[in-house]
Design a protein around this motif. Structure first.
Motif, short mmCIF file in Angstrom:
data_model
loop_
_atom_site.label_atom_id
_atom_site.label_comp_id
_atom_site.label_asym_id
_atom_site.label_seq_id
_atom_site.Cartn_x
_atom_site.Cartn_y
_atom_site.Cartn_z
N UNK A 27 0.85 -1.27 0.08
CA UNK A 27 -0.04 0.01 -0.10
C UNK A 27 1.00 1.31 -0.18
N UNK A 28 2.22 1.25 0.06
CA UNK A 28 2.91 2.46 0.17
C UNK A 28 3.74 2.71 -1.00
N UNK A 29 3.87 3.97 -1.05
CA UNK A 29 4.59 4.34 -2.45
C UNK A 29 6.20 4.70 -2.39
N UNK A 30 6.45 5.13 -1.06
CA UNK A 30 7.79 5.22 -0.96
C UNK A 30 8.27 5.22 0.45
N UNK A 31 9.55 5.10 0.69
CA UNK A 31 9.98 4.87 2.17
C UNK A 31 10.92 6.29 2.41
N UNK A 32 10.80 6.97 3.47
CA UNK A 32 11.85 7.93 3.88
C UNK A 32 12.55 7.77 5.03
N UNK A 33 13.75 8.36 5.09
CA UNK A 33 14.35 8.35 6.22
C UNK A 33 14.39 9.94 6.86
N UNK A 34 14.25 9.91 8.10
CA UNK A 34 14.30 11.30 8.85
C UNK A 34 14.99 11.05 10.23
N UNK A 35 15.70 12.32 10.68
CA UNK A 35 16.33 12.34 11.94
C UNK A 35 15.87 13.50 12.72
N UNK B 157 1.87 6.48 1.30
CA UNK B 157 1.12 5.93 0.26
C UNK B 157 0.71 6.89 -0.98
N UNK B 158 1.49 7.85 -0.85
CA UNK B 158 1.20 9.06 -1.77
C UNK B 158 2.31 9.32 -2.68
N UNK C 299 2.75 12.11 -4.11
CA UNK C 299 3.01 13.61 -4.12
C UNK C 299 3.68 14.12 -2.90
N UNK C 300 5.01 14.58 -3.52
CA UNK C 300 5.53 15.25 -1.94
C UNK C 300 6.38 14.37 -1.23
N UNK C 301 6.57 13.30 -1.88
CA UNK C 301 7.45 12.19 -0.87
C UNK C 301 8.85 12.39 -0.78
N UNK C 302 9.39 13.12 -1.78
CA UNK C 302 10.74 13.29 -2.26
C UNK C 302 11.09 14.69 -1.24
N UNK C 303 10.08 15.16 -0.65
CA UNK C 303 10.25 16.44 0.21
C UNK C 303 10.00 16.09 1.43
N UNK C 304 9.56 14.88 1.66
CA UNK C 304 9.19 14.53 3.37
C UNK C 304 7.73 14.74 3.70
N UNK C 305 6.93 14.79 2.65
CA UNK C 305 5.71 15.01 3.08
C UNK C 305 4.49 13.69 2.89
#
Length: 124
Positions: free
Chosen positions: A30-38, A100-101, A103-109
């Protein structure tokens, strides 16, 4: 629901390397992208890097470009963050998250499921 478990944090010397892993389970389709945050002590959470699951596109915050590499292993439902040339300012709790979106996944949204975090300490 998607469950995320980070691992690989620890202590490194400046200039050293660590590799973080994030294993996903549950409704991973169900998800489009995975991100790392700190989140560094006394600072707000910061987007670090992200990869989309299907196309392999990646995004990075400027401060880690050329040092960090995000990658994925679809067969293992796992995403990695290879961190090289570490600096003391990379010290933080690192979190992985999925969205799951498209849109905006590459900017952390748009990230809705989060792991518990793993501590990275970089000594000068």
């Amino acid at each position: 629901q998607v469950q995320l478990v980070e691992s690989g944090g620890g202590l490194a010397q400046a200039g050293g390397s660590l590799r973080l892993s994030c294993a996903a389970s549950g409704r991973t389709f169900s998800w489009y992208a995975m991100g790392w945050f700190r989140r560094a002590p006394g600072k707000e959470r910061e987007f670090v890097a992200a990869v989309n699951w299907s196309g392999g596109s990646t995004y990075y915050v400027d401060s880690v470009k050329g040092r960090f590499t995000v990658s994925r292993d679809n067969a293992k439902n796992t995403v990695y963050l290879q961190m090289n040339s570490l600096k003391p300012e990379d010290t933080a709790v690192y979190y992985c998250a999925v969205t799951p979106s498209s849109s905006g996944w590459g900017r952390g949204f748009g990230y809705v499921y989060w792991g518990q975090g793993t501590q990275v300490n970089v000594a000068a």
